[in-house]
Design a protein around this motif. Structure first.
Motif, PDB file in Angstrom:
ATOM      1  N   LYS A  92       0.841  -1.213   0.013  1.00 24.34           N
ATOM      2  CA  LYS A  92       0.093  -0.045   0.053  1.00 24.34           C
ATOM      3  C   LYS A  92       0.889   1.191  -0.031  1.00 24.34           C
ATOM      4  O   LYS A  92       0.665   2.117  -0.653  1.00 24.34           O
ATOM      5  CB  LYS A  92      -0.856  -0.008   1.178  1.00 24.34           C
ATOM      6  CG  LYS A  92      -1.703   0.973   1.276  1.00 24.34           C
ATOM      7  CD  LYS A  92      -2.837   0.946   2.329  1.00 24.34           C
ATOM      8  CE  LYS A  92      -3.962   2.366   2.417  1.00 24.34           C
ATOM      9  NZ  LYS A  92      -4.716   2.017   3.409  1.00 24.34           N
ATOM     10  N   LYS A  93       1.835   1.135   0.761  1.00 19.78           N
ATOM     11  CA  LYS A  93       2.722   2.343   0.736  1.00 19.78           C
ATOM     12  C   LYS A  93       3.545   2.752  -0.477  1.00 19.78           C
ATOM     13  O   LYS A  93       3.871   3.884  -0.950  1.00 19.78           O
ATOM     14  CB  LYS A  93       3.753   2.175   2.032  1.00 19.78           C
ATOM     15  CG  LYS A  93       3.149   2.614   3.377  1.00 19.78           C
ATOM     16  CD  LYS A  93       4.333   2.628   4.425  1.00 19.78           C
ATOM     17  CE  LYS A  93       3.425   2.791   5.871  1.00 19.78           C
ATOM     18  NZ  LYS A  93       3.530   4.408   6.044  1.00 19.78           N
ATOM     19  N   THR A 149       2.596   1.617  -3.487  1.00 22.69           N
ATOM     20  CA  THR A 149       1.742   1.831  -4.385  1.00 22.69           C
ATOM     21  C   THR A 149       0.805   3.120  -4.415  1.00 22.69           C
ATOM     22  O   THR A 149       0.283   3.526  -5.343  1.00 22.69           O
ATOM     23  CB  THR A 149       0.754   0.751  -5.010  1.00 22.69           C
ATOM     24  OG1 THR A 149       0.118   0.715  -4.004  1.00 22.69           O
ATOM     25  CG2 THR A 149       1.724  -0.364  -5.434  1.00 22.69           C
ATOM     26  N   SER A 150       0.922   3.762  -3.280  1.00 21.31           N
ATOM     27  CA  SER A 150      -0.006   5.085  -3.064  1.00 21.31           C
ATOM     28  C   SER A 150       1.031   6.395  -3.101  1.00 21.31           C
ATOM     29  O   SER A 150       2.053   6.187  -2.788  1.00 21.31           O
ATOM     30  CB  SER A 150      -0.656   4.980  -1.472  1.00 21.31           C
ATOM     31  OG  SER A 150      -1.318   3.900  -1.588  1.00 21.31           O
ATOM     32  N   ASP A 151       0.595   7.126  -3.770  1.00 20.24           N
ATOM     33  CA  ASP A 151       1.122   8.681  -3.990  1.00 20.24           C
ATOM     34  C   ASP A 151       0.600   9.400  -2.485  1.00 20.24           C
ATOM     35  O   ASP A 151      -0.498   9.466  -2.497  1.00 20.24           O
ATOM     36  CB  ASP A 151       0.825   9.492  -5.151  1.00 20.24           C
ATOM     37  CG  ASP A 151       1.352   8.753  -6.137  1.00 20.24           C
ATOM     38  OD1 ASP A 151       2.401   7.969  -6.172  1.00 20.24           O
ATOM     39  OD2 ASP A 151       0.778   8.746  -7.474  1.00 20.24           O
ATOM     40  N   ILE A 152       1.844   9.788  -1.892  1.00 16.72           N
ATOM     41  CA  ILE A 152       1.474  10.834  -0.761  1.00 16.72           C
ATOM     42  C   ILE A 152       1.478  12.344  -1.164  1.00 16.72           C
ATOM     43  O   ILE A 152       0.602  12.930  -0.789  1.00 16.72           O
ATOM     44  CB  ILE A 152       2.795  10.475   0.481  1.00 16.72           C
ATOM     45  CG1 ILE A 152       2.694   9.369   0.917  1.00 16.72           C
ATOM     46  CG2 ILE A 152       2.424  11.552   1.455  1.00 16.72           C
ATOM     47  CD1 ILE A 152       3.835   9.125   1.655  1.00 16.72           C
ATOM     48  N   LYS A 173      11.033   5.181  -1.321  1.00 20.34           N
ATOM     49  CA  LYS A 173      10.251   3.884  -2.194  1.00 20.34           C
ATOM     50  C   LYS A 173      11.418   3.389  -2.977  1.00 20.34           C
ATOM     51  O   LYS A 173      11.525   2.189  -3.125  1.00 20.34           O
ATOM     52  CB  LYS A 173       9.186   4.444  -3.194  1.00 20.34           C
ATOM     53  CG  LYS A 173       7.837   4.919  -2.399  1.00 20.34           C
ATOM     54  CD  LYS A 173       6.816   5.252  -3.557  1.00 20.34           C
ATOM     55  CE  LYS A 173       5.382   5.982  -2.469  1.00 20.34           C
ATOM     56  NZ  LYS A 173       4.522   6.264  -3.754  1.00 20.34           N
TER      57      LYS A 173
END
Length: 158
Positions: free
Chosen positions: A10-11, A13-16, A33
């Protein structure tokens, strides 16, 4: 630090942050990443390479592999926990006038726990080994015969 595969996926593949956010935040996110993936690739190499090179792994190598895998796993957990919006923002708030975004990215640590840097070629007894050469050895981009150039000075110091 423990992290599950689901949390890690999740971390990664997710954009912050977006392009509208400060550039250093986006760069920090991308760097975290990238180094999580570098550690993951080195972990896979630690598991696969000994089996490709021989049928029997010595006890010493097996213990070193387990130690390196644990260390890389803990480091991935640390990096993944830093992959958080609030932590990235605070990372820059806590720095001085000239922010350095990646003080906690430790390539020496990764080299020291890589297959070629720690298991196949135990390099860190060569105290005058150039960092560039250590990086190339860790990625298997170095002719190991070239290490002989370090021996005269090393023998003199012994």
């Amino acid at each position: 630090m423990d992290i599950t595969i689901g949390e890690l996926d999740k971390k990664l593949t997710s954009d912050i942050f977006t392009e509208n956010d400060p550039k250093q935040y986006l760069e920090r996110e991308e760097t975290l990443k990238k180094f999580i993936n570098v550690c993951f690739n080195h972990s896979i190499q630690l598991v696969e390479m000994p089996h490709k090179e021989s049928e029997k792994i010595s006890f010493y190598k097996e213990q070193r592999i387990k130690r390196s895998l644990k260390r890389l796993s803990d480091y991935v957990g640390y990096l993944a926990h830093q992959l958080d919006k609030e932590k990235i923002v605070n990372h820059f708030k806590n720095q001085g006038i000239i922010p350095i975004s990646n003080l906690d990215i430790d390539t020496s640590f990764i080299i020291a726990n890589s297959y070629y840097g720690s298991i196949k070629y135990d390099l860190f007894w060569i105290d005058n080994l150039r960092y560039y050469d250590a990086l190339n050895i860790a990625t298997n981009n170095f002719k190991i015969e070239d290490l002989s150039s370090y021996l005269p000075r090393l023998l003199f110091s012994i």
